[in-house]
Design an enzyme around this catalytic site. Structure first.
Site, PDB file in Angstrom:
ATOM      1  N   SER A   8     -46.315  45.032-112.697  1.00 20.16           N
ATOM      2  CA  SER A   8     -46.225  45.952-113.838  1.00 20.16           C
ATOM      3  C   SER A   8     -45.988  47.369-113.356  1.00 20.16           C
ATOM      4  CB  SER A   8     -47.512  45.905-114.656  1.00 20.16           C
ATOM      5  OG  SER A   8     -47.519  46.985-115.569  1.00 20.16           O
ATOM      6  N   HIS A  33     -42.386  43.696-114.867  1.00 20.47           N
ATOM      7  CA  HIS A  33     -43.078  43.751-116.158  1.00 20.47           C
ATOM      8  C   HIS A  33     -43.062  45.195-116.651  1.00 20.47           C
ATOM      9  CE1 HIS A  33     -46.052  42.159-119.057  1.00 20.47           C
ATOM     10  NE2 HIS A  33     -46.683  43.317-118.937  1.00 20.47           N
ATOM     11  N   ASP A  35     -44.214  47.652-119.602  1.00 15.20           N
ATOM     12  CA  ASP A  35     -45.160  47.798-120.707  1.00 15.20           C
ATOM     13  C   ASP A  35     -44.715  48.891-121.660  1.00 15.20           C
ATOM     14  OD1 ASP A  35     -47.336  45.888-120.161  1.00 15.20           O
ATOM     15  OD2 ASP A  35     -47.582  47.032-118.305  1.00 15.20           O
ATOM     16  N   MET A  37     -45.683  50.850-125.008  1.00 12.97           N
ATOM     17  CA  MET A  37     -46.820  51.148-125.890  1.00 12.97           C
ATOM     18  C   MET A  37     -46.448  52.278-126.842  1.00 12.97           C
ATOM     19  SD  MET A  37     -49.958  51.067-123.172  1.00 12.97           S
ATOM     20  CE  MET A  37     -49.998  49.901-121.799  1.00 12.97           C
ATOM     21  N   HIS A  66     -42.902  43.803-122.289  1.00 11.28           N
ATOM     22  CA  HIS A  66     -44.119  43.530-123.062  1.00 11.28           C
ATOM     23  C   HIS A  66     -44.293  44.623-124.107  1.00 11.28           C
ATOM     24  CE1 HIS A  66     -48.843  43.221-122.858  1.00 11.28           C
ATOM     25  NE2 HIS A  66     -48.373  42.853-124.030  1.00 11.28           N
ATOM     26  N   MET A  68     -46.162  46.378-126.815  1.00 11.99           N
ATOM     27  CA  MET A  68     -47.463  46.605-127.468  1.00 11.99           C
ATOM     28  C   MET A  68     -47.220  47.658-128.544  1.00 11.99           C
ATOM     29  SD  MET A  68     -49.660  46.511-123.975  1.00 11.99           S
ATOM     30  CE  MET A  68     -48.167  46.795-123.015  1.00 11.99           C
ATOM     31  N   MET A 137     -53.564  37.833-122.894  1.00 10.52           N
ATOM     32  CA  MET A 137     -54.092  39.070-122.313  1.00 10.52           C
ATOM     33  C   MET A 137     -55.486  38.821-121.749  1.00 10.52           C
ATOM     34  SD  MET A 137     -51.792  41.451-122.655  1.00 10.52           S
ATOM     35  CE  MET A 137     -52.824  42.775-122.010  1.00 10.52           C
ATOM     36  N   ASP A 176     -52.106  38.742-118.059  1.00  8.27           N
ATOM     37  CA  ASP A 176     -51.836  40.170-117.873  1.00  8.27           C
ATOM     38  C   ASP A 176     -53.142  40.926-118.020  1.00  8.27           C
ATOM     39  OD1 ASP A 176     -50.780  42.712-117.793  1.00  8.27           O
ATOM     40  OD2 ASP A 176     -49.692  42.549-119.693  1.00  8.27           O
TER      41      ASP A 176
HETATM   42  C1  DX5 Z   1     -52.125  46.556-120.103  1.00 11.55           C
HETATM   43  C2  DX5 Z   1     -50.752  46.126-119.634  1.00 11.55           C
HETATM   44  C3  DX5 Z   1     -50.730  45.517-118.288  1.00 11.55           C
HETATM   45  C4  DX5 Z   1     -51.186  46.414-117.167  1.00 11.55           C
HETATM   46  C5  DX5 Z   1     -51.860  45.559-116.151  1.00 11.55           C
HETATM   47  O1  DX5 Z   1     -52.065  46.856-121.459  1.00 11.55           O
HETATM   48  O2  DX5 Z   1     -50.200  45.184-120.535  1.00 11.55           O
HETATM   49  O3  DX5 Z   1     -49.439  44.997-118.007  1.00 11.55           O
HETATM   50  O4  DX5 Z   1     -50.137  47.086-116.523  1.00 11.55           O
HETATM   51  O5  DX5 Z   1     -52.397  46.394-115.168  1.00 11.55           O
HETATM   52  P1  DX5 Z   1     -53.516  45.872-114.165  1.00 11.55           P
HETATM   53  O6  DX5 Z   1     -52.897  44.780-113.328  1.00 11.55           O
HETATM   54  O7  DX5 Z   1     -53.863  47.090-113.389  1.00 11.55           O
HETATM   55  O8  DX5 Z   1     -54.659  45.328-114.981  1.00 11.55           O
HETATM   56 ZN    ZN Z   2     -48.349  44.126-119.953  1.00 14.88          ZN
END
Ligand code: DX5
Ligand code: ZN
Length: 223
Positions: A8, A33, A35, A37, A66, A68, A137, A176
């Site tokens: 990620s 990956h 993310d 948000m 991903h 969110m 998750m 994740d």
């Molecule tokens: C959290 C993200 C993850 C995050 C994971 O909302 O969806 O992808 O980057 O990070 P680590 O591996 O540090 O938990």
């Molecule tokens: Zn993620």
């Protein structure tokens, strides 16, 4: 079951993302990956489709996006056009799940469906045959660096059994949140085969060795 590691970039330096992608490719990452948000579905804001488009120009790596965000249906077209390879959205989001899957399919992309820790995993069961992946998750989405929630392991076991029941035993199941050398084995043994990792991989001195170690630990735990 093929194990895949999806680092990620939430844990990367956002001012040097193209260097992070080069590092991932050199380390043998199976995908990246990304993310996304929106500050509404989760209490944090990261990046959007314009940034994904710029990153697309600098790597052939598979983009595991991903979302969110509260209204994924509205943005599927943008992320598809920007170069996402798989678009994963949350079953808890406001958009109609079937309509969002329709849009992802129409765009010719793979679809993933994610569940937050508080959501029963059977929420995704009606859609399994339309998905390339389910994301369970293992932290509350929003931030990297949180601790792995072992209380999510029963969801992985139940999901893997349901995949077999529905005739899709090889469906990718992603975890994740909090995945590291200390936790990946538990997740693999419970049924996961695609492992997102941010802080553990980006914090490792030798990412290539750490990815190899993750895969060895996942395979060993499944024996
Ligand atoms: C959290 C993200 C993850 C995050 C994971 O909302 O969806 O992808 O980057 O990070 P680590 O591996 O540090 O938990
Ligand atoms: Zn993620």
């Amino acid at each position: 079951m093929t194990d895949r590691i999806s680092p990620s970039i939430l844990s990367a330096d956002y001012g040097r993302l193209s260097e992070a992608l080069e590092r991932l490719a050199a380390a043998g990452a199976d995908m990246v990956h990304i993310d996304v948000m929106d500050g509404h579905f989760v209490p944090n804001i990261t990046l959007g489709a314009p940034v994904v488009r710029c990153l697309r120009g600098s790597t052939p790596l598979f983009f595991d996006v991903h979302l969110m965000i509260s209204d994924p249906l509205r943005y599927v077209g943008d992320f598809a056009a920007a170069g996402a390879d798989r678009i994963t959205f949350h079953v808890e989001a406001d958009s109609d799940v079937a309509a969002t899957l329709d849009a992802i399919e129409a765009a010719g992309k793979e679809a993933g469906l994610a569940v937050k820790p508080g959501t029963p995993v059977d929420a995704v069961y009606p859609y399994l045959r339309r998905l390339s992946m389910v994301l369970v998750m293992t932290v509350e989405p929003g931030f990297g660096g949180q601790s792995f929630r072992a209380d999510m392991l029963p969801k992985l076991r139940a999901l893997r059994e349901e995949c077999a029941r529905q005739g899709v035993p090889e469906l990718d199941v992603q975890v994740d949140g909090g995945i590291s050398a200390a936790t990946i084995g538990q997740a693999a043994a419970a049924g996961a085969n695609v492992f997102v990792s941010g802080s553990a991989l980006f914090g490792s001195a030798d990412m290539q060795a750490e990815i190899a170690r993750f895969k060895a630990l996942a395979a060993a735990a499944r024996q």
